[in-house]
Design an enzyme around this catalytic site. Structure first.
Site, mmCIF file in Angstrom:
data_model
loop_
_atom_site.group_PDB
_atom_site.id
_atom_site.type_symbol
_atom_site.label_atom_id
_atom_site.label_comp_id
_atom_site.label_asym_id
_atom_site.label_seq_id
_atom_site.Cartn_x
_atom_site.Cartn_y
_atom_site.Cartn_z
ATOM 1 C CG ASP A 21 7.307 -19.060 9.988
ATOM 2 O OD1 ASP A 21 6.639 -18.201 10.396
ATOM 3 O OD2 ASP A 21 7.187 -19.583 8.930
ATOM 4 C CD GLN B 116 -0.574 -20.480 10.391
ATOM 5 O OE1 GLN B 116 -1.512 -20.075 11.095
ATOM 6 N NE2 GLN B 116 -0.743 -19.785 9.277
ATOM 7 C CE LYS C 269 -0.103 -15.892 8.326
ATOM 8 N NZ LYS C 269 -0.955 -16.762 7.313
ATOM 9 C CB CYS D 165 2.671 -21.132 0.753
ATOM 10 S SG CYS D 165 1.812 -20.016 0.094
HETATM 11 N N1 C6P Z 1 0.238 -18.665 5.737
HETATM 12 C C1 C6P Z 1 -1.670 -19.823 5.100
HETATM 13 O O1 C6P Z 1 -2.981 -19.685 4.520
HETATM 14 P P1 C6P Z 1 2.900 -13.626 5.513
HETATM 15 O O2 C6P Z 1 2.164 -14.157 4.192
HETATM 16 O O3 C6P Z 1 4.184 -13.111 5.477
HETATM 17 O O4 C6P Z 1 1.970 -12.709 6.351
HETATM 18 O O5 C6P Z 1 3.025 -15.051 6.234
HETATM 19 C C2 C6P Z 1 3.663 -16.237 5.620
HETATM 20 C C3 C6P Z 1 3.667 -17.346 6.303
HETATM 21 C C4 C6P Z 1 5.085 -17.650 7.073
HETATM 22 N N2 C6P Z 1 4.769 -18.777 7.775
HETATM 23 C C5 C6P Z 1 3.836 -19.531 7.976
HETATM 24 C C6 C6P Z 1 3.946 -20.809 8.952
HETATM 25 C C7 C6P Z 1 2.476 -19.112 7.467
HETATM 26 O O6 C6P Z 1 1.497 -20.006 7.485
HETATM 27 C C8 C6P Z 1 2.236 -18.089 6.603
HETATM 28 C C9 C6P Z 1 1.060 -17.674 6.010
HETATM 29 C C10 C6P Z 1 -0.867 -18.443 5.055
HETATM 30 O O7 C6P Z 1 -1.452 -20.911 5.623
HETATM 31 C C11 C6P Z 1 -0.704 -18.026 3.845
HETATM 32 S S1 C6P Z 1 0.025 -18.846 2.587
#
Ligand code: C6P
Length: 411
Positions: free
Chosen positions: A203, A206, A229, A369
């Protein structure tokens, strides 16, 4: 040819229209880029240009503007492939976001390859997007989830790795924790997983926005990230995977564009990457992501990482001076990406985030999350400040000032 440019945060700010906003009469101090980054004018303009000049459905028309849309969308894919050093743009599947990219692997690879009794190894620091899909797959297939634990500095306990990898079908882990900031040594972990015969999914939500990522050098199997992001728009994400793996996988969603030939009772599949992209794609968003990749490439991701390392180092030093504060994640800025989580005694993170908002400061409060990680840390929530190319050390000082003001309210 992209011109190299120094990373001067003050100059960079002028590229982002939103950063000239005032919030409650104060300049916006945006410290929530881990949730979503702000967008430079070049990205907004690229999407605007598509809608104004060549809006058409790609891959379908033979008329000029449809061909222009196809060329722009596929050129964005090529630039994304170069950005992460994919061997071919065919390995770059556009999805809606990281979450959808991981779910694509769950459905398409997981249902075929994970069987009853198989083990899936995750870590205690995973975002729900890299946890819940595997819980669902495990329930469906009768597989078992196991977890690599973290230590009190927020580092994975890698001394457990070899033992926990024995007999594992899939290792799925984050490159950089969105809550702790921890940067995991993916290359070494992936090498160990390969020796154990496990498939590796990373994943990278970040990581890709904040550091150089070379998927071939990391030697992983699947790598997922989100456009929003990394200065790009929402609604576009990427799943990169080895070509042979993608060739062997059945489609994810069925519909238009993902087929070669359809008869009443059967169909054959389009070539990569379109086999995994059913329906009209997010064209403007793909084009916006291409512009975001060009924008970041002028600085080079080493400079982006180095800028954030300086901010994190400074922020940890300054935040540490606040009486009673608890900082989470590694102290070493070399392995701590641009997100810092902390708690204060007697102030709930939501109250703190609301109070500093009055000073124009945007930080995230909550479980981010990562509820199992909150359980491990023994807190319901943290406050998180996260940095990007447009943040300056002055903003760290403003955050510290905002926290001190909030502490007076609660004293
Ligand atoms: N974290 C945060 O504020 P999406 O929503 O699919 O673009 O990304 C999901 C996601 C998956 N893995 C990691 C490590 C993430 O940080 C995130 C998204 C945001 O930390 C929104 S919860």
């Amino acid at each position: 040819m992209i011109q190299a440019r120094a990373l001067n945060a003050q100059a960079v700010r002028a590229d982002f229209p939103i950063l000239s906003r005032q919030i409650h009469g104060k300049p916006l101090v945006y410290l929530d880029s881990a949730a979503t980054s702000q967008k430079p004018a070049v990205v907004i303009d690229a999407m605007d240009d598509y809608y104004r000049r060549y809006n058409a459905n790609p891959h379908r028309g033979v008329y000029t503007i449809s061909e222009e849309a196809t060329a722009a969308y596929e050129s964005a894919r090529q630039r994304v492939a170069t950005f992460i050093n994919a061997a071919s743009p065919k390995e770059v599947i556009f999805t809606r976001n990281t979450t959808e990219a991981i779910n694509l692997v769950r459905y398409s690879w997981g249902r075929v390859n994970v069987r009853s009794g198989d083990r899936i190894l995750l870590t205690e620091m995973e975002h729900h997007s890299n946890l819940v899909p595997w819980q669902l797959l495990a329930q469906e297939q009768g597989a078992r989830l196991e977890f690599l634990c973290i230590d009190d500095d927020g580092l994975l306990q890698l001394d457990q790795l070899e033992r926990k990898l024995a007999g594992v079908r899939l290792l799925a882990l984050t490159h950089q924790s969105n809550t702790l900031g921890t940067i995991n040594p993916i290359k070494a972990i992936a090498a160990a997983a390969r020796r154990a015969g496990a498939v590796v999914l990373v994943d990278g939500a970040q990581a890709v926005p904040h550091m150089p990522v070379d998927v071939q050098d990391l030697d992983v199997d699947f790598y997922a990230f989100s456009g929003h992001k990394m200065c790009g728009p929402t609604g576009i994400g990427v799943l990169w995977a080895r070509r042979a793996l993608l060739e062997s996988m059945p489609p994810f969603l069925g519909g238009g564009d993902m087929i070669k030939r359809v008869k009443l009772n059967e169909a054959t599949w389009n070539d990569l990457p379109w086999k995994f992209e059913a329906g009209t794609p997010s064209v403007a968003e793909g084009i916006g992501l291409g512009a975001a990749v060009d924008y970041l490439s002028q600085f080079g991701m080493e400079r982006v990482r180095s800028h954030e390392r300086t901010l994190v180092d400074y922020a940890m030093e300054k935040l540490q001076e606040i009486p009673g504060i608890t900082l989470y994640g590694p102290r070493d800025p070399e392995i701590h990406g641009g997100a810092i989580s902390f708690t204060l005694p007697n102030i709930h993170p939501h109250d703190l985030a609301t109070l500093v908002d009055r000073e124009g400061i945007a930080v995230r409060a909550g479980h981010h999350c990562t509820q199992p990680l909150m359980d491990r840390l023994g807190v319901p929530a943290t406050t998180r400040a996260s940095f990007y190319i447009y943040n300056r050390v002055e903003e760290v000082d403003q955050l510290v000032g905002g926290i001190q003001k909030a502490q007076k309210v609660f004293a």
